[in-house]
Write a protein that holds these residues in place. Structure first.
Motif, PDB file in Angstrom:
ATOM      1  N   ASN B 105       0.821  -1.223   0.000  1.00 17.81           N
ATOM      2  CA  ASN B 105       0.000   0.000   0.000  1.00 17.81           C
ATOM      3  C   ASN B 105       0.848   1.262   0.000  1.00 17.81           C
ATOM      4  N   GLU B 106       2.157   1.099   0.182  1.00 12.78           N
ATOM      5  CA  GLU B 106       3.010   2.286   0.130  1.00 12.78           C
ATOM      6  C   GLU B 106       4.383   1.907  -0.441  1.00 12.78           C
ATOM      7  N   LEU B 107       4.853   2.716  -1.355  1.00 11.56           N
ATOM      8  CA  LEU B 107       6.150   2.461  -2.003  1.00 11.56           C
ATOM      9  C   LEU B 107       6.986   3.733  -1.971  1.00 11.56           C
ATOM     10  N   ARG B 108       8.210   3.598  -1.507  1.00 13.47           N
ATOM     11  CA  ARG B 108       9.156   4.711  -1.649  1.00 13.47           C
ATOM     12  C   ARG B 108      10.348   4.214  -2.447  1.00 13.47           C
ATOM     13  N   VAL B 109      10.643   4.938  -3.500  1.00 12.45           N
ATOM     14  CA  VAL B 109      11.847   4.597  -4.263  1.00 12.45           C
ATOM     15  C   VAL B 109      13.015   5.331  -3.611  1.00 12.45           C
ATOM     16  N   LEU B 110      13.932   4.571  -3.021  1.00 13.53           N
ATOM     17  CA  LEU B 110      15.051   5.192  -2.295  1.00 13.53           C
ATOM     18  C   LEU B 110      16.223   5.483  -3.222  1.00 13.53           C
ATOM     19  N   ASP B 111      16.351   4.671  -4.258  1.00 13.61           N
ATOM     20  CA  ASP B 111      17.384   4.958  -5.249  1.00 13.61           C
ATOM     21  C   ASP B 111      17.081   4.196  -6.529  1.00 13.61           C
ATOM     22  N   SER B 112      17.350   4.828  -7.625  1.00 14.99           N
ATOM     23  CA  SER B 112      17.182   4.166  -8.917  1.00 14.99           C
ATOM     24  C   SER B 112      18.474   3.455  -9.277  1.00 14.99           C
ATOM     25  N   ALA B 113      18.472   2.719 -10.389  1.00 16.83           N
ATOM     26  CA  ALA B 113      19.669   1.950 -10.752  1.00 16.83           C
ATOM     27  C   ALA B 113      19.791   1.817 -12.259  1.00 16.83           C
ATOM     28  N   GLU B 114      21.008   1.963 -12.722  1.00 13.75           N
ATOM     29  CA  GLU B 114      21.332   1.616 -14.107  1.00 13.75           C
ATOM     30  C   GLU B 114      21.327   0.096 -14.225  1.00 13.75           C
ATOM     31  N   THR B 115      21.227  -0.390 -15.460  1.00 11.50           N
ATOM     32  CA  THR B 115      21.333  -1.833 -15.670  1.00 11.50           C
ATOM     33  C   THR B 115      22.735  -2.288 -15.268  1.00 11.50           C
ATOM     34  N   PRO B 116      22.834  -3.225 -14.329  1.00 11.74           N
ATOM     35  CA  PRO B 116      24.178  -3.627 -13.872  1.00 11.74           C
ATOM     36  C   PRO B 116      24.943  -4.383 -14.949  1.00 11.74           C
ATOM     37  N   PRO B 117      26.259  -4.209 -14.981  1.00 12.05           N
ATOM     38  CA  PRO B 117      27.089  -4.870 -15.996  1.00 12.05           C
ATOM     39  C   PRO B 117      27.254  -6.371 -15.747  1.00 12.05           C
ATOM     40  N   LEU B 118      26.808  -6.857 -14.617  1.00 21.09           N
ATOM     41  CA  LEU B 118      26.787  -8.320 -14.434  1.00 21.09           C
ATOM     42  C   LEU B 118      25.499  -8.681 -13.716  1.00 21.09           C
ATOM     43  N   GLN B 119      25.082  -9.911 -13.976  1.00 18.01           N
ATOM     44  CA  GLN B 119      23.782 -10.312 -13.485  1.00 18.01           C
ATOM     45  C   GLN B 119      23.830 -10.641 -11.992  1.00 18.01           C
ATOM     46  N   ILE B 120      22.835 -10.132 -11.256  1.00 18.72           N
ATOM     47  CA  ILE B 120      22.788 -10.391  -9.814  1.00 18.72           C
ATOM     48  C   ILE B 120      21.994 -11.681  -9.627  1.00 18.72           C
ATOM     49  N   SER B 121      22.669 -12.802  -9.826  1.00 17.99           N
ATOM     50  CA  SER B 121      21.977 -14.081  -9.718  1.00 17.99           C
ATOM     51  C   SER B 121      22.911 -15.063  -9.046  1.00 17.99           C
ATOM     52  N   GLU B 122      22.360 -16.179  -8.608  1.00 22.82           N
ATOM     53  CA  GLU B 122      23.172 -17.145  -7.875  1.00 22.82           C
ATOM     54  C   GLU B 122      24.394 -17.522  -8.697  1.00 22.82           C
ATOM     55  N   GLU B 123      24.163 -18.057  -9.865  1.00 30.77           N
ATOM     56  CA  GLU B 123      25.252 -18.378 -10.774  1.00 30.77           C
ATOM     57  C   GLU B 123      25.650 -17.093 -11.498  1.00 30.77           C
ATOM     58  N   CYS B 124      26.902 -17.015 -11.867  1.00 26.88           N
ATOM     59  CA  CYS B 124      27.329 -15.810 -12.571  1.00 26.88           C
ATOM     60  C   CYS B 124      28.245 -16.234 -13.701  1.00 26.88           C
ATOM     61  N   ASP B 125      27.909 -15.852 -14.917  1.00 26.66           N
ATOM     62  CA  ASP B 125      28.779 -16.259 -16.016  1.00 26.66           C
ATOM     63  C   ASP B 125      29.712 -15.140 -16.447  1.00 26.66           C
ATOM     64  N   ALA B 126      29.728 -14.052 -15.650  1.00 22.01           N
ATOM     65  CA  ALA B 126      30.656 -12.963 -15.996  1.00 22.01           C
ATOM     66  C   ALA B 126      32.091 -13.416 -15.723  1.00 22.01           C
ATOM     67  N   GLY B 127      33.028 -12.886 -16.486  1.00 24.79           N
ATOM     68  CA  GLY B 127      34.434 -13.194 -16.265  1.00 24.79           C
ATOM     69  C   GLY B 127      34.885 -12.627 -14.926  1.00 24.79           C
ATOM     70  N   GLU B 128      35.991 -13.182 -14.395  1.00 20.84           N
ATOM     71  CA  GLU B 128      36.375 -12.743 -13.057  1.00 20.84           C
ATOM     72  C   GLU B 128      36.834 -11.281 -13.036  1.00 20.84           C
TER      73      GLU B 128
END
Lengths: 594, 594
Positions: B105-128
């Motif tokens: 019933n209530e939403l506050r956007v505290l900060d916006s975000a650009e698309t991250p350069p690597l995926q925020i997921s359990e597995e990550c296929d980005a290079g080290e």
């Protein structure tokens, strides 16, 4: 517990009580002293946990008695024997183990000892240089051992408390990059990346903020930090910080969490928990106490008499007010009889802080004595006396100057008077939070951060950033204990544009911003939670808790004011080959390199 | 918990369960993903403690729904809403919070975000490299957060355990003096003592021994150490050590204390406690596994056939034995069908470790296939097969060389074969203590310490020090887990004369001894308890507990193999003025200094 030469240590020396009488025990430790009496040899045996008297009786063991004849101070021995009650009249009630002694039937000398160059006793009259050179002996003294134990316990209390509040301990790099904490960095030349340098951290500030960006939510670390400063009174090149950061919090969240932590720490230290954490704005602290870390264990407040003397004939006062300065005084109650010599001393003292003089009015039994009263009207004098709540016997001391000088001079004078007049209750622990700091300070015509450039401005002051930045107040808070700043922190900026603007107000060049802080500004692009934190100086905190005079007494291996270690003689010369590997050469110094 | 913009966070995202249905809650975190479906907006909200689904329904709040239309991945938001049970059929049993969702019933956007350069997921296929540059995003991944939490918990378990055993945590200096741990020191130039350098500690070895001299009895520290090595596979310039030292103990005391600590650590990590800590002498480990850190999760033992082939026609074997070398083999069970290419690969592999060749005998269905069988008599062949317990289908691999080369080649080959043949149970934790190390090793015609020069020789070998020092065994012990040395320690020398003698055997000059270790030798004069200790590599230990491949995954901000930090770009160039203050100049390098 532990086994050596086939003997198994069964108790610590300090453990033994009347209830152990009749037990066969094995103890290991140092001979504190030895006395021969009535055909017996008595020795006090010492370990970290206390002292106990051991008795060598030739009728118990001829062999142990023979060996005991060679014992001297600081010999390391293991003994086995029966715990017996001390005979009536020989009980030592000063000693926790004073009701018993050990009737030794076996003695092993584990190591002999030369006479130590300093006495292993509670009090130590050796000079500090000797104590530092033989630190391993100094640390045998029970006073020093208690300090080390206190430090251990404080850290444990902090960890347990923060753990209960979901803080994660995260380690940040020591070989890192210079960040502007205001002091000089220690540099570490890189060999692999020759010509480049790491910096040792002055604090993990940027890393802990990045951990908030990474969603760690609550971070802490008890961490070594480094500042290459010209060492004043009680600083060390390396010091330990209790470092904390939290996401989604405001000032009040952090303050209340810290107050709870302090209560735990006091409890751990066996001290009564603080009942009150006062709050005071920076403005009020400066105005009333001339300091942003006021010692509130005593009064001696600064009183502003600028208004009263602004038209006085006495030009030192009126002229100062006219040119934008102020005149403030302290009422040193009962000090009217201070001698001319006393006054000269105090005048010299305020001179250290830039005051050009110290005006005074003594309300003596035989009337007012003052070098300045002749330049003041009766009404002005009455008003001053009234304003300063002065009575017969009081001494009024004044400084007229720019506000900064007045604050520094009288703030320090206040402290000096309190010591001299013995106004300080040494058992009191007086906490005060200082809040509402200005965001910026002026230095050499430039704006600098009063805390650091990552401190957030107060919301209602953001609009002032462009036009009147010196008026902007910060979301910052310091915790002051007995006049010593033990911690400080702030809510941080978590927005790229605002952070960029602060850097610009601080006159950082675009290139410098990108070079040094580009990664932080970038991080702010990807969803940053509001966050803030605080850091405490562990050394100072433990020093205060232990009622000690110097942080060197709570650091196992401290350095001197000259940043050297008298024990290991660090720093030292290095091999030429080591410098060659680093592509470094020592310049403009007459020094031999091996 | 925490307050922001007037909202008070009441739960963590991962906390919510069916029992909370009906409660009004406030959550703060990151938008993991958003989907629009059936006129509603669904978002997964993430914090360190988990994920929960939040629903924006225009009928619940038109305003929140409108704002939610702008939400994108990694926006930071605060929401308030009612916990409701998910409708039958939409329950997500993969998610701890999968039975509920939040009707916002209530939403506050505290900060916006650009698309991250690597995926925020359990597995990550980005290079080290990308992961390290954007470490603050990499650390958002639940895998990495679990690693950091595991590290936190391991440290906590260690501290609690050691605290129960009366260990004192004592901090030792970071700015100290070079001690010979075998690696290169990082140096820190002193400004106050220009021309001199501190060294960052490779370990607090001397300080912890001095703490024993000071009677601290039991010391520990979880401490950063530094080695400026050419970084091999999985090393870091700075690493963390669990460092311990105890007085009045022997090897068994330390071993049993450590075994208890490991049990606590495993318990903390949610792993079954190890049931067995094997023991093996250095000699046996080298002989049977070719390594002093054998991985005992699989067999593939080295078999010595020197005796069998010492008179063989095959000169590579007999000649090696005749000249003091040895011939050993491994039975690679079931590998008789390895191809010529496989054999070439294995031969190249042992070549890395100095072996000049790899002889082999394959027991194929159609008989023996081997390039060397023609040089062996039938009896010799039979004896080899018998000695190596070989059956049809097996492949026997041999190296003939000096013992050191044989051990290195076959020890590593053993490991390679185990991986290739998938012989390793990845869930097993196999501990072995390696004991009875030689005190000295020979390198370039000189004796060097196998551990460090403070390690005590075994009592019965002291007499050999003068005449046959290489035969002297040490009171040293390493703890090996799954083929990785996780800790090592020893009983120390606590006698000045013996320590001096060791330094002399190590060919240290009188002056060097006094200069570098004079303070330790002096300390031994004043009553030193027998003492010993051990140190563990925390990074490796946590890596193994977490089933990870690299220590970089258990370090929040690690460096690359090139010793650089891709996030902060440390090390970096410094200002010329900084070098001038240190009286340093960069030499023989073409580099621009700002």
């Amino acid at each position: 517990m532990a086994t050596i030469n086939g003997l198994e240590r069964s108790y610590y020396c300090g453990d033994l009580r009347k209830k152990h009488v009749g037990e066969e025990v094995t103890l290991m430790g140092w001979v504190q002293r030895r006395r021969d009496h009535g055909g017996l040899i008595f020795a006090d045996l010492r370990d970290r946990f206390g002292l106990v008297q051991v008795v060598f009786n030739p009728e118990e063991s001829q062999e142990a008695f023979k060996k005991a004849e060679d014992l001297r101070k600081e010999y390391v021995i293991a003994i086995t024997g029966e715990v017996i009650a001390r005979p009536e009249g020989t009980i030592n009630s000063d000693l926790a183990t004073g009701e018993v002694e050990i009737n030794v039937n076996e003695l092993r000398v584990l190591d002999s000892a030369e006479t130590p160059p300093l006495q292993i006793s509670e009090e130590c009259d050796a000079g500090e240089d000797l104590r530092l050179k033989y630190r391993y002996l100094d640390l045998r003294r029970s006073d020093m051992q208690e300090n080390i134990v206190l430090r251990h316990n404080v850290k444990k209390a902090v960890r347990n408390y923060l753990d209960d509040y979901n803080f994660l301990e995260v380690e940040t790099p020591m070989l890192t990059r210079s960040t502007p904490e205001g002091a000089r960095d220690y540099l570490v030349p890189s060999r692999v990346n020759a010509g480049k340098f790491y910096a040792l951290p002055q604090s993990p500030q940027l890393f802990k903020q990045l951990l908030m960006v990474s969603g760690m939510d609550r971070y802490y670390q008890i961490v070594r930090c480094f500042r290459d400063e010209d060492l004043r009174a009680d600083r060390q090149p390396e010091f330990t910080q209790i470092d904390m950061e939290m996401s989604f919090v405001n000032e009040e969240d952090i303050i209340s969490l810290v107050e709870g932590m302090m209560e735990e720490i006091f409890d751990t230290a066996g001290l009564e928990a603080p009942t009150e954490f006062q709050r005071m704005s920076y403005q009020e602290a400066m105005s009333r106490y001339g300091s942003d870390r006021p010692d509130l264990r005593f009064d001696l407040e600064l009183v502003d008499i600028s208004e009263v003397v602004k038209d006085a004939e006495f030009n030192v006062f009126s002229g100062t007010v006219a040119s934008g300065g102020e005149v403030k005084g302290i009422n040193a109650k009962g000090c009217a009889s201070f001698s001319r010599k006393d006054m000269d001393e105090l005048t010299d003292y305020v001179g250290i802080y830039g005051a050009k003089g110290l005006a005074w009015i003594a309300l003596r039994e035989d009337g007012i004595s003052s070098p300045i009263s002749k330049f003041l009207s009766d009404e002005e004098l009455d008003n001053i006396i009234d304003k300063m709540d002065a009575k017969e016997g009081d001494l009024l001391l004044f400084v007229a100057d720019k506000p900064k000088v007045v604050a520094a001079a009288l703030g320090n004078l206040r402290q000096k008077l309190a010591s001299r007049l013995d106004l300080i209750d040494q058992d009191e622990f007086n906490f005060v939070w200082i809040t509402d700091f200005p965001l910026f300070d002026e230095a050499e015509g430039k704006l600098v951060s009063l805390h650091h450039p990552f401190t957030a401005p107060q919301d209602e002051d953001v609009d002032l950033l462009d036009d009147d930045p010196v008026k902007v107040k910060a979301k910052a808070y310091d915790l002051v204990l007995n006049g010593i700043e033990i911690g400080g922190g702030s809510i941080r900026i978590h927005n790229r544009d605002l952070q960029q603007k602060i850097f610009e107000i601080l006159s950082l060049e675009e290139e410098e911003i990108n070079d040094k802080f580009g990664f932080l500004l970038d991080a702010f692009e990807y969803g940053t939670p509001p966050h803030g934190g605080i850091a405490f100086g562990l050394d100072r905190l433990v020093m205060l808790l232990g009622g000690l005079e110097t942080i060197r007494d709570v650091i196992a291996f401290p350095k001197t004011q000259n940043a050297t270690c008298l024990l290991t003689e660090a720093p030292s010369k290095v091999e030429k080959s080591q410098l060659e590997e680093l592509h470094l050469e020592i310049e403009n110094l007459e020094i031999d390199i091996d």
